[in-house]
Design an enzyme around this catalytic site. Structure first.
Site, PDB file in Angstrom:
ATOM      1  N   ARG A  73       0.829  -1.195   0.000  1.00  9.04           N
ATOM      2  CA  ARG A  73       0.000   0.000   0.000  1.00  9.04           C
ATOM      3  C   ARG A  73       0.871   1.256   0.000  1.00  9.04           C
ATOM      4  O   ARG A  73       1.774   1.380   0.816  1.00  9.04           O
ATOM      5  CB  ARG A  73      -0.927   0.015   1.225  1.00  9.04           C
ATOM      6  CG  ARG A  73      -1.952   1.137   1.185  1.00  9.04           C
ATOM      7  CD  ARG A  73      -2.978   1.015   2.291  1.00  9.04           C
ATOM      8  NE  ARG A  73      -2.450   1.400   3.586  1.00  9.04           N
ATOM      9  CZ  ARG A  73      -3.202   1.631   4.662  1.00  9.04           C
ATOM     10  NH1 ARG A  73      -4.505   1.472   4.582  1.00  9.04           N
ATOM     11  NH2 ARG A  73      -2.651   1.972   5.806  1.00  9.04           N
ATOM     12  N   THR A 109      -0.949   7.616  -0.786  1.00  5.94           N
ATOM     13  CA  THR A 109      -2.267   7.579  -1.434  1.00  5.94           C
ATOM     14  C   THR A 109      -3.184   6.506  -0.879  1.00  5.94           C
ATOM     15  O   THR A 109      -4.390   6.528  -1.149  1.00  5.94           O
ATOM     16  CB  THR A 109      -2.102   7.333  -2.944  1.00  5.94           C
ATOM     17  OG1 THR A 109      -1.528   6.020  -3.140  1.00  5.94           O
ATOM     18  CG2 THR A 109      -1.191   8.382  -3.573  1.00  5.94           C
ATOM     19  N   ASP A 115      -1.144  -2.107  13.661  1.00 10.02           N
ATOM     20  CA  ASP A 115      -0.603  -2.878  12.546  1.00 10.02           C
ATOM     21  C   ASP A 115      -0.440  -4.333  12.978  1.00 10.02           C
ATOM     22  O   ASP A 115       0.427  -4.659  13.790  1.00 10.02           O
ATOM     23  CB  ASP A 115       0.739  -2.295  12.095  1.00 10.02           C
ATOM     24  CG  ASP A 115       1.234  -2.922  10.798  1.00 10.02           C
ATOM     25  OD1 ASP A 115       1.426  -4.154  10.768  1.00 10.02           O
ATOM     26  OD2 ASP A 115       1.430  -2.175   9.826  1.00 10.02           O
ATOM     27  N   ASP A 157       3.097  -6.003  12.250  1.00 10.78           N
ATOM     28  CA  ASP A 157       4.158  -5.481  13.118  1.00 10.78           C
ATOM     29  C   ASP A 157       4.049  -6.048  14.523  1.00 10.78           C
ATOM     30  O   ASP A 157       5.058  -6.437  15.127  1.00 10.78           O
ATOM     31  CB  ASP A 157       4.094  -3.955  13.168  1.00 10.78           C
ATOM     32  CG  ASP A 157       4.744  -3.308  11.954  1.00 10.78           C
ATOM     33  OD1 ASP A 157       5.440  -4.008  11.210  1.00 10.78           O
ATOM     34  OD2 ASP A 157       4.539  -2.100  11.752  1.00 10.78           O
TER      35      ASP A 157
END
Length: 256
Positions: A146, A150, A245, A248
């Site tokens: 990703r 954007t 996340d 992570d």
């Protein structure tokens, strides 16, 4: 109490006070994702909210949980999700003999005939649970990155079994469904390889309503199995309340 509108033998159930536009036998595309559209668009399957599932979510959502706690609780949730996903697999009716008489049952596809596809890297943690449950299952990989500026997905890598289109079902894995961009991009890769959308079961841990709407708008026949649907995304396109996340926190690259 519900109102019922019948259109070409498909039953559309909507709550009262909800507006539905019907024109020329077609449904308006602005209909919210959580309205039942029968075979045309199935609602996501969400794990039943029990004290156990809520306790597991409390652990993985808590930012102060240790990595050991996060990993073990996530794995338990993923196993529960996979059991739900397996319940959606095609079946074949069979009769077996018990010590006391015949029993009419069903047979699931052989695990060697199935395929699990992980959207790297977050879904690799889910893949470990899949391989524990079904050691012989074929595995595919799709890397969608990703763009942080954007939030748009970019396909970086894919490796799939050459006969994936002929397999009875594909389990697409990704722990988080936020905007739906990565999921739609991964699904596009599968469809281009000849996989029928109805054969795909998308398994994730937490999703946002926006992501569900994006997947269903692109591929309404894809079935989604999740453990929670969170309401919104923040300005960085993270799920709120979410859990941060996932990759992570699972793999220890969050700096903790």
């Amino acid at each position: 109490m519900r109102s019922v509108i019948r259109i070409r033998k498909r039953c559309l159930r909507v709550s009262l006070h909800r507006t539905v536009s019907v024109s020329g036998g077609r449904l308006d595309r602005t209909i919210p994702y959580n309205i039942s559209l029968g075979c045309a668009m199935e609602k996501p399957i969400v794990l039943r909210d029990t004290p156990l599932t809520r306790a597991l979510h409390t652990k993985i959502r808590d930012q102060f949980s240790s990595r050991h706690t996060f990993v073990t609780c996530s794995d338990r949730l993923v196993q529960m999700l996979l059991e739900e996903a397996c319940a959606l697999l095609p079946t074949e009716e069979v009769t077996v003999d018990t010590p006391c008489g015949p029993f009419q049952g069903v047979r699931l596809p052989e695990e060697e005939s199935l395929c699990a596809v992980s959207i790297m890297r977050g879904a690799d943690c889910m893949l470990g649970v899949v391989r524990t449950m079904m050691p012989s299952i074929a595995v595919g990989k799709i890397l969608i990155q990703r763009d942080e500026a954007t939030a748009l997905p970019q396909l970086m890598y894919s490796k799939l079994p050459p006969d994936i289109s002929s397999r009875p079902a594909v389990l697409l894995l990704d722990p988080m469904l936020a905007t739906g961009g990565s999921a739609v991009a991964a699904l596009k890769v599968l469809i281009q390889q000849g996989v029928e959308p109805r054969k795909v079961i998308f398994v994730n841990v937490v999703c946002a309503k926006e992501g569900i709407e994006a997947v269903k708008a692109a591929y309404p026949e894809v079935r989604i199995v999740t453990s929670a649907v969170d309401p919104i995304l923040n300005e960085k396109k993270y799920i709120v309340p979410g859990l941060g996340d996932f990759g992570d926190r699972y793999f220890g690259t969050d700096g903790s």
